[in-house]
Design a protein around this motif. Structure first.
Motif, PDB file in Angstrom:
ATOM      1  N   GLN A  77       1.102  -1.106   0.138  1.00  0.00           N
ATOM      2  CA  GLN A  77       0.409  -0.097  -0.271  1.00  0.00           C
ATOM      3  C   GLN A  77       0.978   1.270  -0.355  1.00  0.00           C
ATOM      4  OE1 GLN A  77      -2.434  -0.757   3.789  1.00  0.00           O
ATOM      5  NE2 GLN A  77      -1.010  -0.059   4.841  1.00  0.00           N
ATOM      6  N   PHE A  78       0.474   1.844  -0.505  1.00  0.00           N
ATOM      7  CA  PHE A  78       1.208   3.218  -1.064  1.00  0.00           C
ATOM      8  C   PHE A  78       0.331   4.718  -0.296  1.00  0.00           C
ATOM      9  CE2 PHE A  78       2.224   7.517  -2.567  1.00  0.00           C
ATOM     10  CZ  PHE A  78       3.469   7.017  -3.036  1.00  0.00           C
ATOM     11  N   GLN A  79       1.122   4.241   1.318  1.00  0.00           N
ATOM     12  CA  GLN A  79       0.892   5.186   2.362  1.00  0.00           C
ATOM     13  C   GLN A  79       0.681   6.901   1.911  1.00  0.00           C
ATOM     14  OE1 GLN A  79       3.158   3.630   5.148  1.00  0.00           O
ATOM     15  NE2 GLN A  79       1.367   2.618   5.760  1.00  0.00           N
ATOM     16  N   PRO A  80       1.702   7.305   1.412  1.00  0.00           N
ATOM     17  CA  PRO A  80       1.532   9.146   1.201  1.00  0.00           C
ATOM     18  C   PRO A  80      -0.286   8.934   0.346  1.00  0.00           C
ATOM     19  CG  PRO A  80       3.057   7.836   0.648  1.00  0.00           C
ATOM     20  CD  PRO A  80       2.723   6.786   0.136  1.00  0.00           C
ATOM     21  N   LEU A  81      -0.831   8.533  -0.172  1.00  0.00           N
ATOM     22  CA  LEU A  81      -1.672   9.365  -1.081  1.00  0.00           C
ATOM     23  C   LEU A  81      -2.932   8.606   0.334  1.00  0.00           C
ATOM     24  CD1 LEU A  81      -0.776   9.007  -5.294  1.00  0.00           C
ATOM     25  CD2 LEU A  81      -0.461  10.507  -3.416  1.00  0.00           C
ATOM     26  N   LEU A  82      -2.924   8.213   0.829  1.00  0.00           N
ATOM     27  CA  LEU A  82      -4.288   7.464   1.893  1.00  0.00           C
ATOM     28  C   LEU A  82      -5.038   8.578   2.074  1.00  0.00           C
ATOM     29  CD1 LEU A  82      -2.414   4.667   3.957  1.00  0.00           C
ATOM     30  CD2 LEU A  82      -3.774   3.550   1.933  1.00  0.00           C
ATOM     31  N   TYR A  83      -4.343   9.615   2.330  1.00  0.00           N
ATOM     32  CA  TYR A  83      -6.019  10.398   2.414  1.00  0.00           C
ATOM     33  C   TYR A  83      -6.842  11.093   1.126  1.00  0.00           C
ATOM     34  CZ  TYR A  83      -3.364  14.083  -0.219  1.00  0.00           C
ATOM     35  OH  TYR A  83      -2.633  15.036  -1.174  1.00  0.00           O
ATOM     36  N   GLN A  84      -5.671  11.313  -0.040  1.00  0.00           N
ATOM     37  CA  GLN A  84      -6.614  11.080  -1.219  1.00  0.00           C
ATOM     38  C   GLN A  84      -7.643   9.616  -1.344  1.00  0.00           C
ATOM     39  OE1 GLN A  84      -4.053  12.024  -4.233  1.00  0.00           O
ATOM     40  NE2 GLN A  84      -3.711  13.806  -4.179  1.00  0.00           N
ATOM     41  N   VAL A  85      -7.656   8.802  -1.049  1.00  0.00           N
ATOM     42  CA  VAL A  85      -8.828   7.417  -0.604  1.00  0.00           C
ATOM     43  C   VAL A  85      -9.781   7.868  -0.179  1.00  0.00           C
ATOM     44  CG1 VAL A  85      -9.130   5.094  -0.452  1.00  0.00           C
ATOM     45  CG2 VAL A  85      -6.989   5.932  -1.696  1.00  0.00           C
ATOM     46  N   ALA A  86      -9.302   8.420   0.593  1.00  0.00           N
ATOM     47  CA  ALA A  86     -10.623   8.744   1.767  1.00  0.00           C
ATOM     48  C   ALA A  86     -11.432  10.048   1.440  1.00  0.00           C
ATOM     49  CB  ALA A  86      -9.858   9.205   3.198  1.00  0.00           C
ATOM     50  N   ALA A  87     -11.008  10.898   0.901  1.00  0.00           N
ATOM     51  CA  ALA A  87     -11.413  11.766  -0.419  1.00  0.00           C
ATOM     52  C   ALA A  87     -12.200  11.551  -0.953  1.00  0.00           C
ATOM     53  CB  ALA A  87     -10.293  12.888   0.272  1.00  0.00           C
ATOM     54  N   SER A  88     -12.129  10.130  -1.590  1.00  0.00           N
ATOM     55  CA  SER A  88     -12.149   9.892  -2.944  1.00  0.00           C
ATOM     56  C   SER A  88     -12.167  10.858  -3.955  1.00  0.00           C
ATOM     57  CB  SER A  88     -14.008  10.293  -3.146  1.00  0.00           C
ATOM     58  OG  SER A  88     -14.583   9.950  -2.110  1.00  0.00           O
ATOM     59  N   GLN A  89     -10.543  10.471  -4.199  1.00  0.00           N
ATOM     60  CA  GLN A  89      -9.949  11.587  -4.955  1.00  0.00           C
ATOM     61  C   GLN A  89      -8.844  10.608  -5.773  1.00  0.00           C
ATOM     62  OE1 GLN A  89      -7.529  13.832  -3.593  1.00  0.00           O
ATOM     63  NE2 GLN A  89      -8.407  16.043  -3.582  1.00  0.00           N
ATOM     64  N   ILE A  90      -8.794   9.136  -5.878  1.00  0.00           N
ATOM     65  CA  ILE A  90      -8.589   8.508  -6.169  1.00  0.00           C
ATOM     66  C   ILE A  90      -8.923   6.839  -6.277  1.00  0.00           C
ATOM     67  CG2 ILE A  90      -5.899   9.270  -6.529  1.00  0.00           C
ATOM     68  CD1 ILE A  90      -4.262   8.160  -4.614  1.00  0.00           C
ATOM     69  N   GLY A  91      -8.567   5.938  -6.520  1.00  0.00           N
ATOM     70  CA  GLY A  91      -9.399   4.521  -6.276  1.00  0.00           C
ATOM     71  C   GLY A  91      -8.475   3.222  -5.292  1.00  0.00           C
ATOM     72  N   VAL A  92      -8.652   2.770  -4.452  1.00  0.00           N
ATOM     73  CA  VAL A  92      -7.683   2.006  -3.357  1.00  0.00           C
ATOM     74  C   VAL A  92      -6.712   1.091  -4.963  1.00  0.00           C
ATOM     75  CG1 VAL A  92      -7.864  -0.267  -2.749  1.00  0.00           C
ATOM     76  CG2 VAL A  92      -9.778   1.180  -2.018  1.00  0.00           C
ATOM     77  N   SER A  93      -7.447   1.193  -6.376  1.00  0.00           N
ATOM     78  CA  SER A  93      -6.587   0.243  -6.786  1.00  0.00           C
ATOM     79  C   SER A  93      -5.408   1.148  -7.163  1.00  0.00           C
ATOM     80  CB  SER A  93      -7.181  -0.380  -8.318  1.00  0.00           C
ATOM     81  OG  SER A  93      -8.100   0.855  -8.616  1.00  0.00           O
ATOM     82  N   ALA A  94      -4.951   2.541  -7.091  1.00  0.00           N
ATOM     83  CA  ALA A  94      -3.993   3.721  -7.356  1.00  0.00           C
ATOM     84  C   ALA A  94      -3.260   2.938  -6.733  1.00  0.00           C
ATOM     85  CB  ALA A  94      -4.824   5.106  -7.763  1.00  0.00           C
ATOM     86  N   VAL A  95      -3.738   2.827  -5.285  1.00  0.00           N
ATOM     87  CA  VAL A  95      -2.187   2.559  -3.826  1.00  0.00           C
ATOM     88  C   VAL A  95      -1.935   1.054  -3.898  1.00  0.00           C
ATOM     89  CG1 VAL A  95      -3.083   4.814  -3.730  1.00  0.00           C
ATOM     90  CG2 VAL A  95      -3.798   3.038  -2.450  1.00  0.00           C
ATOM     91  N   ALA A  96      -2.764   0.472  -4.080  1.00  0.00           N
ATOM     92  CA  ALA A  96      -3.006  -0.930  -3.435  1.00  0.00           C
ATOM     93  C   ALA A  96      -2.624  -1.805  -5.295  1.00  0.00           C
ATOM     94  CB  ALA A  96      -4.151  -0.930  -3.096  1.00  0.00           C
ATOM     95  N   ARG A  97      -0.748  -2.361  -4.568  1.00  0.00           N
ATOM     96  CA  ARG A  97      -0.382  -3.176  -5.653  1.00  0.00           C
ATOM     97  C   ARG A  97       0.003  -4.568  -5.313  1.00  0.00           C
ATOM     98  NH1 ARG A  97       5.752  -3.288  -9.741  1.00  0.00           N
ATOM     99  NH2 ARG A  97       4.810  -4.539 -10.811  1.00  0.00           N
ATOM    100  N   PRO A  98      -0.579  -5.553  -5.776  1.00  0.00           N
ATOM    101  CA  PRO A  98      -0.709  -6.831  -5.320  1.00  0.00           C
ATOM    102  C   PRO A  98       0.884  -7.636  -5.203  1.00  0.00           C
ATOM    103  CG  PRO A  98      -2.496  -7.254  -7.030  1.00  0.00           C
ATOM    104  CD  PRO A  98      -1.198  -5.775  -6.927  1.00  0.00           C
ATOM    105  N   LEU A  99       1.612  -7.832  -4.093  1.00  0.00           N
ATOM    106  CA  LEU A  99       2.722  -8.299  -3.377  1.00  0.00           C
ATOM    107  C   LEU A  99       3.557  -9.097  -4.412  1.00  0.00           C
ATOM    108  CD1 LEU A  99       3.514  -8.115   0.630  1.00  0.00           C
ATOM    109  CD2 LEU A  99       4.306  -6.508  -1.365  1.00  0.00           C
ATOM    110  N   ARG A 100       2.868 -10.348  -5.176  1.00  0.00           N
ATOM    111  CA  ARG A 100       3.066 -11.385  -5.937  1.00  0.00           C
ATOM    112  C   ARG A 100       3.263 -10.977  -7.493  1.00  0.00           C
ATOM    113  NH1 ARG A 100      -0.205 -14.214  -2.510  1.00  0.00           N
ATOM    114  NH2 ARG A 100       0.448 -15.646  -1.697  1.00  0.00           N
TER     115      ARG A 100
END
Length: 413
Positions: A40-63
């Motif tokens: 998870q890309f933590q610096p942009l979590l606040y934008q997920v909370a504010a509905s500015q970007i989606g979860v798929s932009a900040v979370a990448r499957p480790l595999r």
């Protein structure tokens, strides 16, 4: 018991992922363990909370990160105990894993500083789960207020550092642009964003010029500042400040600091500030052999001995440096003390506005130029092409049209 891995890495954040990637590319057998199957890309979590970007932009499957690196095995499991002396860990299902080298990059947890009610009622913002929960709660509060079932939809953000400032700015922009457009101007007039911190100024690590710009920009967005006043209690209907002031609020966002998690505090390793491990200059834990502690789990110092902040750049660089030292451990080389490349600080303060102090000389930027720099740096740091493309698309759509880029799906509770 895992007998094939030369290195166990606990945690798939910036530090752990970088260390595992560097080692895997050198042919070292690595077992990466994380409770989540994604980075998870933590610096942009606040934008997920504010509905500015989606979860798929900040979370990448480790595999997917390690798809082309055969030496790295990803295990999705919760580490419940660490045996530093044996360089072993135990997971929630009772399995035990051991290796020649143990890397602890387990991140941190919110620090509520024993504030009454904070853990029960405040919304932290440290994980994807935190961000989606907060986003759903914010939407639920607006829907309830729109039906006339609540007098206001105020939000209190606790913490005047970069996370608090960026969160307050993003939420205030939603109130300014989205609530009148999608609900009503009358509801927008009943929505207020408050930023609270016990320190006297926002962005204390920044220069006075950056602080002044940030205060002015937040004020223009409608954020009400309450600086120099700590929060003495948090309730479901608001907060109380040290001077007795009561701020009614439907939601309290906690951006007030971090501390080491339970597996660190119960590891038996000597702890420093925030419960984190005071690592040696080569990033190893004191008093044990073959154990490295990185990222938010560690107190890391620079060449002058000054403690470095809990930043993504520190975590990422420590992961890369630790990988070099671990490779030296395994091949008969010599460890080297960590040398941090200070890239400076950045914080966004709404659309088209940011502050940046770059490099060791702290080259100062404010306004649109800092905003463009912020976008470029965060776009470059995002892991994976798809994540970069999704974030860029969301930013373009949201900043140009002042429309929410994402649909929030979830229950406010």
């Amino acid at each position: 018991m895992d007998d094939t891995s030369q290195v166990i890495v606990v945690g798939g954040g910036f530090a752990g992922m970088t260390a595992a990637e560097e080692l895997g590319r050198k042919g070292i057998q690595v077992l990466l363990i994380d409770a989540n199957n994604y980075h998870q890309f933590q610096p942009l979590l606040y934008q997920v909370a504010a509905s500015q970007i989606g979860v798929s932009a900040v979370a990448r499957p480790l595999r997917s990160v390690f798809r082309g690196i055969k030496g790295v095995r990803v295990l999705t499991a919760e580490v419940t105990a660490i045996d530093a002396a044996a360089r072993a860990v135990t997971t929630a299902d009772g399995s035990r894993y051991q290796a020649r080298i143990l890397v602890i990059a387990a991140g941190a947890v919110p620090n509520f500083f024993n504030t009454p009610g904070a853990e029960e009622h405040a919304y932290p913002l440290y994980s994807v789960a935190d961000a989606t929960r907060l986003s759903a709660a914010l939407t639920g509060v607006l829907d309830t207020a729109d039906r006339g079932q609540a007098g206001n939809a105020d939000v209190v953000v606790v913490g005047g550092g970069p996370t608090g400032v960026e969160t307050a700015g993003a939420l205030a922009e939603n109130v300014k642009y989205l609530v009148p457009k999608y609900f009503s101007p009358e509801l927008a007039a009943r929505c207020h964003v408050h930023l609270v911190d016990m320190v006297p100024r926002v962005l204390m690590a920044f220069s006075a010029k950056s602080q002044e710009y940030t205060r002015d920009r937040l004020g223009k967005l409608g954020v009400q500042l309450h600086m120099g006043q700590g929060v003495t209690d948090v309730r479901a209907d608001g907060v109380t400040l040290a001077d007795g002031t009561v701020i009614p609020a439907r939601i309290v966002v906690w951006a007030g600091g971090l501390q080491a998690g339970k597996i660190i505090t119960e590891s038996g390793l000597p702890q420093g500030k925030g419960g984190r491990i005071d690592v040696l200059p080569d990033l190893t834990a004191p008093g044990v052999d073959g154990v490295y502690v990185l990222g938010d789990a560690a107190n890391i110092t620079d060449a002058a001995g000054a403690k470095l902040p809990q930043l993504g750049s520190v975590a990422q660089q420590s992961g890369k440096w630790a990988a070099r030292n671990i490779y030296a451990d395994l091949t008969g080389g010599t460890r080297r003390p960590f040398a941090y490349w200070d890239k400076g600080y950045m914080a966004m303060v709404g659309r088209g506005a940011a502050v940046a102090e770059l490099g060791r000389k702290r080259i100062q930027l404010q306004g649109p130029l800092a905003f463009v720099s912020w976008l470029g740096v965060h776009l470059a740091l995002l892991p994976g092409f798809q994540q970069k493309a999704r974030a860029l698309s969301s930013w373009a759509a949201g900043y140009v049209t002042h429309s929410p880029s994402q649909v929030v799906v979830g229950r406010p509770d």
